[in-house]
Design an enzyme around this catalytic site. Structure first.
Site, PDB file in Angstrom:
ATOM      1  N   ASP A  49       1.185  -0.928  -0.411  1.00 42.75           N
ATOM      2  CA  ASP A  49       0.211  -0.221   0.400  1.00 42.75           C
ATOM      3  C   ASP A  49       0.446   0.701   0.163  1.00 42.75           C
ATOM      4  O   ASP A  49       1.964   1.665   0.785  1.00 42.75           O
ATOM      5  CB  ASP A  49      -0.769  -0.938   0.983  1.00 42.75           C
ATOM      6  CG  ASP A  49      -2.365   1.019   1.292  1.00 42.75           C
ATOM      7  OD1 ASP A  49      -1.846   1.975   0.105  1.00 42.75           O
ATOM      8  OD2 ASP A  49      -3.291   0.822   2.088  1.00 42.75           O
ATOM      9  N   ASP A 103      -2.941   6.830  -3.207  1.00 41.99           N
ATOM     10  CA  ASP A 103      -3.104   5.971  -2.535  1.00 41.99           C
ATOM     11  C   ASP A 103      -3.177   4.861  -3.397  1.00 41.99           C
ATOM     12  O   ASP A 103      -4.402   4.506  -3.523  1.00 41.99           O
ATOM     13  CB  ASP A 103      -3.940   6.525  -1.255  1.00 41.99           C
ATOM     14  CG  ASP A 103      -4.344   5.304   0.039  1.00 41.99           C
ATOM     15  OD1 ASP A 103      -3.040   4.267  -0.126  1.00 41.99           O
ATOM     16  OD2 ASP A 103      -5.274   5.898   0.903  1.00 41.99           O
ATOM     17  N   HIS A 136      -6.409  10.701   5.371  1.00 45.19           N
ATOM     18  CA  HIS A 136      -8.562   9.533   6.206  1.00 45.19           C
ATOM     19  C   HIS A 136      -9.148  10.760   6.395  1.00 45.19           C
ATOM     20  O   HIS A 136      -9.368  11.259   7.511  1.00 45.19           O
ATOM     21  CB  HIS A 136      -8.186   8.953   7.459  1.00 45.19           C
ATOM     22  CG  HIS A 136      -7.110   7.838   6.643  1.00 45.19           C
ATOM     23  ND1 HIS A 136      -6.432   6.805   7.414  1.00 45.19           N
ATOM     24  CD2 HIS A 136      -7.365   6.952   5.711  1.00 45.19           C
ATOM     25  CE1 HIS A 136      -5.637   5.692   6.910  1.00 45.19           C
ATOM     26  NE2 HIS A 136      -6.876   5.355   5.785  1.00 45.19           N
TER      27      HIS A 136
HETATM   28 CO    CO Z   1      -6.321   4.307   1.978  1.00 47.83          CO
END
Ligand code: CO
Length: 297
Positions: A84, A96, A164
């Site tokens: 990731d 991302d 986020h």
């Molecule tokens: Co993510």
């Protein structure tokens, strides 16, 4: 969002895609996990981006939030590996993106389940799409392979120095009618599991971020905090700091900042079902009149 800003997001997305593709070639039995993480992060910088978070390399029943410790001796072997990667350009977190590499050769369908769930989700993304509908596409696709989506992990808004944010993009049908809005930048990340489809914190955190500003007395901690400030509130790894400071000082500082509640540490996220396996796929998307999947090469 103005044209200039959107360009930065798109650039970050492209760099993340290239870094992920490069990273795939480093996931081979016998190679060092730490080298893989460091080389991907160096690649991001060489392409003109900055890591928006430490490269996550999570194994088997771990869904996310593992990154190698300083001097981590771990090698790739026969694991189900999730890579990731996050990238920002001038603060714009447009990249991302994640993929799963199955070194065991036994979980081809599991890898396919999250990848196809992501494709199904991307197909319905447009201005006005209810968030629950994206979750339903993901859940239906993963279940059609006989697996469970991980319900307590979700996609998320991405923004300026923000990894986020709102909205939260569910990985199952929440029946949430909240629509996608023009100009949103989001990351969609389905996780497919052979277990119950719920993760919990487990293990020592290697990833942290600053969540508040408070005065710090200890001079060593203050020096380290100065370095942490250069990450602009984005997540960072213990090993990043251990490059510039002795590890025992880093650990002392992290402990102190945790106690002051100015730092949040993120332990690995692990399936509740023992001996299970999880796959992940992720893309970052700009929602406009034209939908742009920024992390597709
Ligand atoms: Co993510």
């Amino acid at each position: 969002m103005d044209e200039e800003t959107l360009k930065k997001y798109i650039r970050a997305g492209k760099i993340a895609a290239e870094a992920l593709e490069y990273g795939r070639g480093l996931v081979k039995p016998g190679l060092k996990v730490l080298d893989c993480a460091e080389k991907i992060e160096a690649k991001i910088v060489s392409l003109g981006g900055i890591p928006a978070f430490p490269v996550n390399i999570s194994f088997d029943e771990t869904a996310a939030h593992y990154t190698p410790a300083p001097n981590d001796p771990l090698l790739f072997d026969r694991q189900v590996v999730k890579l990731d990667v996050g990238v920002h350009v001038g603060g714009c977190v447009g990249g991302d993106t994640a993929a799963t590499i199955d070194l065991s050769g036994k979980y081809t369908d599991l890898v396919k389940a999250s990848r196809e769930a992501l494709e199904a989700a991307l197909k319905v993304v447009q201005i006005g799409t209810p968030l629950g509908k994206i979750g339903k596409e993901i859940e239906d696709t993963i279940q059609s392979f006989g697996f469970k989506p991980v319900r307590n992990l979700s996609g998320h808004g991405i923004g300026e120095f923000m990894i986020h944010g709102e909205p939260s993009i569910p990985n199952y049908d929440t029946e949430d009618e909240t629509p996608l809005e023009e100009g949103m930048t989001i990351a969609i990340e389905p996780f497919a599991s052979t277990g119950v489809g719920l993760i919990q914190d487990k293990g020592l955190p290697q990833i942290h971020s600053i969540i508040a500003n408070k005065p710090v007395r200890n001079i060593g901690t203050r020096q380290i905090l100065k370095k942490i400030d250069t990450y602009e509130g984005l997540p960072f790894a213990t090993r990043w700091l251990a490059k510039d400071f002795p590890l025992f000082k880093v650990q002392f500082a992290l402990r102190e900042l945790n106690q002051l509640e100015t730092l949040h540490s993120y332990p690995p996220l692990v399936e509740r079902t023992p001996n299970s396996f999880i796959s992940q796929a992720e893309h970052s998307v700009y929602v406009g009149d034209k939908v742009i999947v920024m992390t597709k090469l």
